[in-house]
Enzyme design. Structure first.
Site, mmCIF file in Angstrom:
data_model
loop_
_atom_site.group_PDB
_atom_site.id
_atom_site.type_symbol
_atom_site.label_atom_id
_atom_site.label_comp_id
_atom_site.label_asym_id
_atom_site.label_seq_id
_atom_site.Cartn_x
_atom_site.Cartn_y
_atom_site.Cartn_z
ATOM 1 C CD GLU A 432 -3.177 -0.938 2.080
ATOM 2 O OE1 GLU A 432 -3.070 -0.089 2.985
ATOM 3 O OE2 GLU A 432 -4.163 -1.697 1.975
ATOM 4 C CG ASN A 488 -3.710 -4.831 0.010
ATOM 5 O OD1 ASN A 488 -3.341 -5.949 -0.339
ATOM 6 N ND2 ASN A 488 -2.963 -4.046 0.768
ATOM 7 C CE1 TYR A 494 -12.403 0.308 6.076
ATOM 8 C CE2 TYR A 494 -10.963 -1.215 4.926
ATOM 9 C CZ TYR A 494 -11.358 -0.599 6.092
ATOM 10 O OH TYR A 494 -10.709 -0.879 7.267
#
Length: 701
Positions: A432, A488, A494
């Protein structure tokens, strides 16, 4: 010599072994220094603790005391950050013809070691092992080792950010090693000193190169040679050879360029005919490589390493290939902490973790977001779990030369310490990058830094693919760095809905042939329930267990249908500490685990995967912990890999037998409960075998 009895907790390698039919004592002795040490944090009073130890086992999970976001738990001051000092007497009576080393499997974050007040070494990094020679610091009489380890955030040491607590302390085992003057180097990046390369592996033969790093002490003399054996699982020698110890030549060129000064080395090439291949969980067959040093005919050291012969590859149409056989890796991610212990887990704790992973049927493990203990890798080697081993480059990297040096040091430690392992099939270099970056972060050319890291990893090991996890679909240069990209994704948690996984995969596959899902998951509290369930808000205390299960059902349904997706890793196997989290039922915890933080309760979603991944017949009633019901009419969902299932409520069969769908789910709608206690039971049949599950629900009168 090392003074102890074999009944003592310390363990030494002093058994007799056979070499050429002659019994000889092993020259290397190792003592486990786990157990009581004196400890003081900063200016606090000293007390006795047991190593492995962390001072953050409690306050590392008590929740936010700063205004940081969860992604900055690594930087947080919500838990104790500072220096802890450990001290004990070493169980050693130094002999003049011996050498002594102390090896640490892991200490967080910066560690200074002294013996009898004399500094012997410093290490920077929380996850790699390190080893220092202490021979010259020892004296007659008592010898005291003092270890100061400091978990203060350091801008020049990985990781710089991350959604996890950085527990401080001597949290992994410590050992004392005694060797002869000429030994297999234990202190070269704390590697085993025996570096194995699988040159070519086919069903008919396997060619292996064994480089043994040999370190001659200042009092050493004589000519050294190394003898190498490969033994099969029954102990039979299937290949052997001898190599002369020489100054590192062209064979060590890449190693020297990447890792610096290399000790003298003996290179032995061996061939195994008709090898039994390491075939993951189907057949995790292990050979043993034994390297022995001899000086003028006398054995001076011996090191054993696992050898699992296999090939790896990734094919866009067939997925991950292990020895040419396709598999879509059914993986999980694991953080290394648990309730009450933080990072200071015992071997028994780690074995319980692996048993839960194996019982669920997983065949892959991502060591998110850092290298884990030797024992975890050992268990993966022996059980056949494919490992993605990861450098802790999380969210942000720096271009400061000191940071880059440390980043490459931590990568070198990971590769040299775990490069022999058959389970390790890929090296992860970032996670990330770009997430939650500040304006100052965005001024750094992180892509250039990470390209340098990839080149460094490839120089040390060109046999394994380099992978990375992204959540930045628009950063094409970043996403083009690894050999194979993973993403991811959190559809249904989310934003979007759980069925958004199909579109998320399609989006990342534009312009590339393959992809892995490095993270996907949903939060769940086993005491929070809702039937029927609606999508919750992540930043809230309401994380019903039912939503996690539903989210995984829909996410995995999309993943399993895509051969271009060579693997998927559930986030996370276990709940874990994240000091800045303020969501779910308990602050300071990321509750996306399939198992609770204390390891006591596998959640409903765990059994969804067990029904799909483990062929052993099973049946499991979901929402079982939703014990206090308010409405008489409910649905009942059962995970089972059996052919059919029958539901009983209070001893009465409900409808007909139900055949599970292809996601291993059997459902009954409009089931009526009676006021008071209700016994719910399912009986499932599979190939002549019957399994059952039972739970009790209470309906308010």
């Amino acid at each position: 010599m090392l003074p102890f009895s074999l009944s003592h907790k310390a363990v030494a390698a002093v058994s007799l072994v056979l070499w050429g039919g002659v019994a000889v004592a092993e020259a290397r002795e190792t003592v486990d220094l786990s157990g009581p040490w004196m400890f003081a944090f900063e200016n606090e009073s000293a007390r006795t603790v047991d190593v492995p130890h962390t001072w953050n086992a409690e306050d590392g999970v008590t929740g936010r005391k700063t205004a940081k976001s969860p992604g900055f738990s690594v930087q947080s001051s919500s838990y104790k950050r500072g220096a802890g000092t450990y001290e004990r007497t070493l169980p050693v009576k130094p002999a003049r013809d011996k050498r002594y080393f102390v090896r640490f499997e892991g200490a967080s974050i910066v560690t200074d070691v002294a013996v009898n007040g004399k500094p012997v070494g410093k290490h920077e990094g929380a996850f790699g092992a390190f080893c220092f020679e202490i021979t010259d610091a020892l004296k007659e009489g008592d010898n005291t080792i003092t270890v100061k380890t400091d978990n203060t955030f350091n801008k020049n040491i990985l990781p710089l950010a991350g959604d996890f607590t950085m527990f401080g302390g001597l949290y992994r085992p410590v050992s004392l090693i005694e060797t002869e003057q000429t030994c297999i180097a234990p202190d070269f990046y704390a590697s085993p000193g025996v570096l194995i390369t699988q040159d070519k592996v086919t069903p008919s033969s396997a060619t292996v190169t064994v480089n043994t790093l040999v370190d001659a002490g200042k009092n050493a003399s004589g000519k050294a040679v190394v003898k190498v054996d490969i033994r099969d699982a029954k102990g039979k020698v299937v290949a052997s050879g001898t190599g002369e110890v020489k100054a590192p030549g062209k064979e060590a060129g890449a190693l020297a360029a990447a890792a610096g000064d290399v000790p003298d080395m003996a290179t032995v090439k061996l061939n195994v005919t008709r090898p039994v291949l390491w075939q993951g969980r189907q057949n995790p067959y292990l050979y043993t490589v034994t390297a022995r040093t001899f000086v003028d005919g006398k054995e001076t050291d011996c090191v054993e390493q696992p050898l699992g012969l296999r090939t790896m590859g990734i094919d866009p149409k067939r997925g991950f290939l292990l020895n040419g056989k396709p598999m879509q890796i059914k993986g999980v991610c694991r953080h290394q902490d648990m309730e009450g212990k933080g990072w200071a887990l015992s071997k028994a704790d780690e074995e319980r973790d692996m048993k839960l992973i194996l019982d669920m049927g997983a065949d892959g493990l991502r060591t998110a977001h850092y290298p884990q203990s030797n024992h975890i890798y050992d268990l993966c080697d022996k059980s056949g779990v494919v490992v993605w081993s990861e450098v802790p480059a999380v969210q942000v990297v720096s271009d400061d030369p000191e940071f880059v040096r440390n980043m490459k040091q931590q990568a070198t430690e990971m590769l040299l310490q775990h490069g022999n392992r058959p389970s390790v099939c890929m090296w992860g270099i970032f996670n990330e990058i770009g997430h939650l970056n500040t304006q100052a972060d965005r001024q750094v050319d992180m892509e250039s830094v990470l390209i340098g890291l990839k080149h460094h990893v490839k120089a040390l090991d060109g046999s394994r693919p380099v992978v990375a996890a992204t959540n930045q679909p628009g950063r094409q240069k970043l996403n083009g760095i690894p050999d194979y990209l993973a993403a991811n994704m959190y559809p249904g948690w989310y934003g979007s809905s759980p069925d958004g996984m199909k579109g998320a995969i399609n989006s990342y596959l534009k312009g590339r042939e393959t992809l892995a899902i490095s993270e996907y998951g949903h939060g769940a509290d086993v005491a929070t329930h809702e039937v029927p369930v609606e999508q919750p808000k992540p930043v809230s205390p309401h994380h019903p267990e039912e939503w996690q299960a539903f989210g995984h059902e829909r996410n995995y349904n999309a993943i399993r249908q895509r051969p271009e997706v060579w693997g998927a890793f559930v986030w996370n196997m276990f709940d874990f500490a994240s000091s800045e989290r303020q969501e779910g039922a308990k602050h300071g915890i990321n509750d996306k685990g399939l198992v609770t933080y204390d390891r006591e309760t596998p959640k409903d979603a765990y059994f969804f995967y067990k029904a799909n991944w483990n062929p052993e017949p099973m049946a499991y009633i979901t929402s079982r912990r939703y014990t206090d019901r308010k409405t008489a009419e409910t649905s009942v969902k059962v995970y089972t890999n059996c052919d059919s299932a029958i539901l009983y409520v209070n001893g009465k069969q409900v409808g007909n037998a139900v055949r599970p769908d292809d996601l291993r789910m059997a459902k009954w709608d409009k089931v009526q409960l009676e006021p008071g206690e209700n016994t719910v039971k399912v009986v499932a049949s599979c190939k002549g075998k019957t399994v059952s599950d039972i739970c009790t629900w209470h309906l308010a009168r």
